[in-house]
Write an enzyme that holds these catalytic residues in place. Structure first.
Site, PDB file in Angstrom:
ATOM      1  N   HIS A  87      -4.609  -5.320  -1.505  1.00 47.36           N
ATOM      2  CA  HIS A  87      -5.706  -5.053  -0.572  1.00 47.36           C
ATOM      3  C   HIS A  87      -6.839  -6.067  -0.746  1.00 47.36           C
ATOM      4  O   HIS A  87      -7.920  -5.739  -1.213  1.00 47.36           O
ATOM      5  CB  HIS A  87      -6.250  -3.644  -0.785  1.00 47.36           C
ATOM      6  CG  HIS A  87      -5.296  -2.545  -0.480  1.00 47.36           C
ATOM      7  ND1 HIS A  87      -4.325  -2.138  -1.372  1.00 47.36           N
ATOM      8  CD2 HIS A  87      -5.150  -1.763   0.620  1.00 47.36           C
ATOM      9  CE1 HIS A  87      -3.637  -1.142  -0.843  1.00 47.36           C
ATOM     10  NE2 HIS A  87      -4.110  -0.891   0.360  1.00 47.36           N
ATOM     11  N   SER A 111       0.846  -1.197   0.000  1.00 46.42           N
ATOM     12  CA  SER A 111       0.000   0.000   0.000  1.00 46.42           C
ATOM     13  C   SER A 111       0.885   1.252   0.000  1.00 46.42           C
ATOM     14  O   SER A 111       1.716   1.416  -0.882  1.00 46.42           O
ATOM     15  CB  SER A 111      -0.966  -0.039   1.195  1.00 46.42           C
ATOM     16  OG  SER A 111      -1.970   0.943   1.071  1.00 46.42           O
ATOM     17  N   GLU A 131      -1.763  -2.709  -8.174  1.00 52.14           N
ATOM     18  CA  GLU A 131      -2.993  -2.880  -7.396  1.00 52.14           C
ATOM     19  C   GLU A 131      -3.325  -1.542  -6.757  1.00 52.14           C
ATOM     20  O   GLU A 131      -2.510  -0.629  -6.751  1.00 52.14           O
ATOM     21  CB  GLU A 131      -2.824  -3.984  -6.349  1.00 52.14           C
ATOM     22  CG  GLU A 131      -1.788  -3.706  -5.270  1.00 52.14           C
ATOM     23  CD  GLU A 131      -2.384  -3.035  -4.032  1.00 52.14           C
ATOM     24  OE1 GLU A 131      -3.554  -3.292  -3.703  1.00 52.14           O
ATOM     25  OE2 GLU A 131      -1.674  -2.239  -3.407  1.00 52.14           O
TER      26      GLU A 131
END
Length: 307
Positions: free
Chosen positions: A277, A118, A215
């Site tokens: 995620h 992330s 992502e």
């Protein structure tokens, strides 16, 4: 010049010291405690850095001040008694501390395991460009999928302790967007962070010769379009070998956007490889040679990610 394999840190063994740091947002203490118990159960000597549970005095989306977050990270990386660093969570904040780190001092330290995803994508890029070290795109100590999903924890364990047996990466949902196979060095992470790093001193200059992992979470289609378009216009995708898509939790559908923006590259693209995620996430090392088979839906590392 294309991407080249990075230096591999040693794999972890029972008794190794691992430090948990919070370079980004605050972590719920109960989830952190669960993560610490899992890591300790692997036989690791787990140390929680001094400022992990801090809160910024003005911005509740930051885990303490920039200076304290940077200090925790740098001290852990430069400590010869530490074998690995696991981030507590993502969120936001890594880019605020990048210029506070002494990259020369960190480059002088021996490589060690570094885990996160992330917002931590900005550190993956920085560790690649400034330190030349393989990092691990994987679940964080306070991430819900790590403390709640046994498969996620097991895949991270295998990567860190038994990397020879963690070379073929896939998910049951993996599917082909553009067929073909390609070989290259793994690179990437959270799309919005990769785009946000462009033009900064810690950005990787490009993905030529790379298998790009992408992502994100909670994004509208037009914003994903904008991130991809920005990277394309910056030349970041020039010479890329292949693309692997992970999860897009709470995002608008991405297939059409990806094919519109990246289909013209003429490289294999696999979707839903299962990193990022998602409720159950695979671990993917960055900076290692690998082969992407978009038809089979697999990403196979050419060798163990860690020494």
């Amino acid at each position: 010049m294309g991407l080249t394999p990075l230096r591999r840190p040693p794999r972890l063994t029972p008794g190794d010291r691992v430090v948990i740091v919070s370079p980004s947002g605050p972590v719920p203490e109960d989830r952190l405690d669960k993560g610490v118990r899992i890591l300790s159960g692997w036989g690791l000597d787990v140390v929680v850095a001094p400022h992990v549970l801090d809160r910024h005095p003005r911005f509740d989306y930051l885990a303490g001040t920039d200076e304290d977050r940077a200090r925790d990270l740098q001290q852990a990386w430069c400590d010869p008694d530490v074998a690995g660093i696991v981030c507590a969570r993502g969120g936001y904040g890594v880019q605020r501390l990048s210029e506070l780190l002494d990259w020369d001092a960190m480059a002088a330290a021996e490589p060690k395991v570094f885990v996160g995803f992330s917002d931590i994508t900005a550190l993956h890029s920085a560790f690649a460009s400034r330190l030349g070290v393989v990092t691990v795109h994987g679940p964080m100590a306070g991430a819900s999928m790590f403390v709640e999903d046994a498969r996620t924890a097991d895949l991270l364990y295998r990567t860190l302790f038994e990397p020879d047996d963690a070379r073929e990466l896939t998910s049951p949902e993996a599917r082909t967007l553009v067929p073909g196979t390609a070989s290259g060095v793994t690179v990437g992470g959270c799309l919005s962070l990769l785009a946000g790093e462009i033009g900064t001193p810690t950005a990787q200059p490009g993905a030529a010769g790379g298998i790009v992992l992408l992502e994100d979470v909670g994004e509208k289609a037009y914003r994903l379009d904008g991130f991809l378009t920005h990277l394309l216009r910056a030349g970041w995708f020039d010479g890329v070998a292949g693309v692997a898509l992970g999860s897009w939790k709470d995002c608008e559908p991405v297939d059409d956007v990806v094919l519109d923006r990246l289909g013209g590259l003429g490289v294999p693209i696999v979707a839903d490889l299962g990193f990022g995620h998602c409720d159950s996430s695979i671990t993917v090392p960055l900076g290692v040679p690998a082969t992407l088979d978009a038809d089979a839906g697999t990403l196979t590392l050419d060798g163990p990610a860690l020494l």
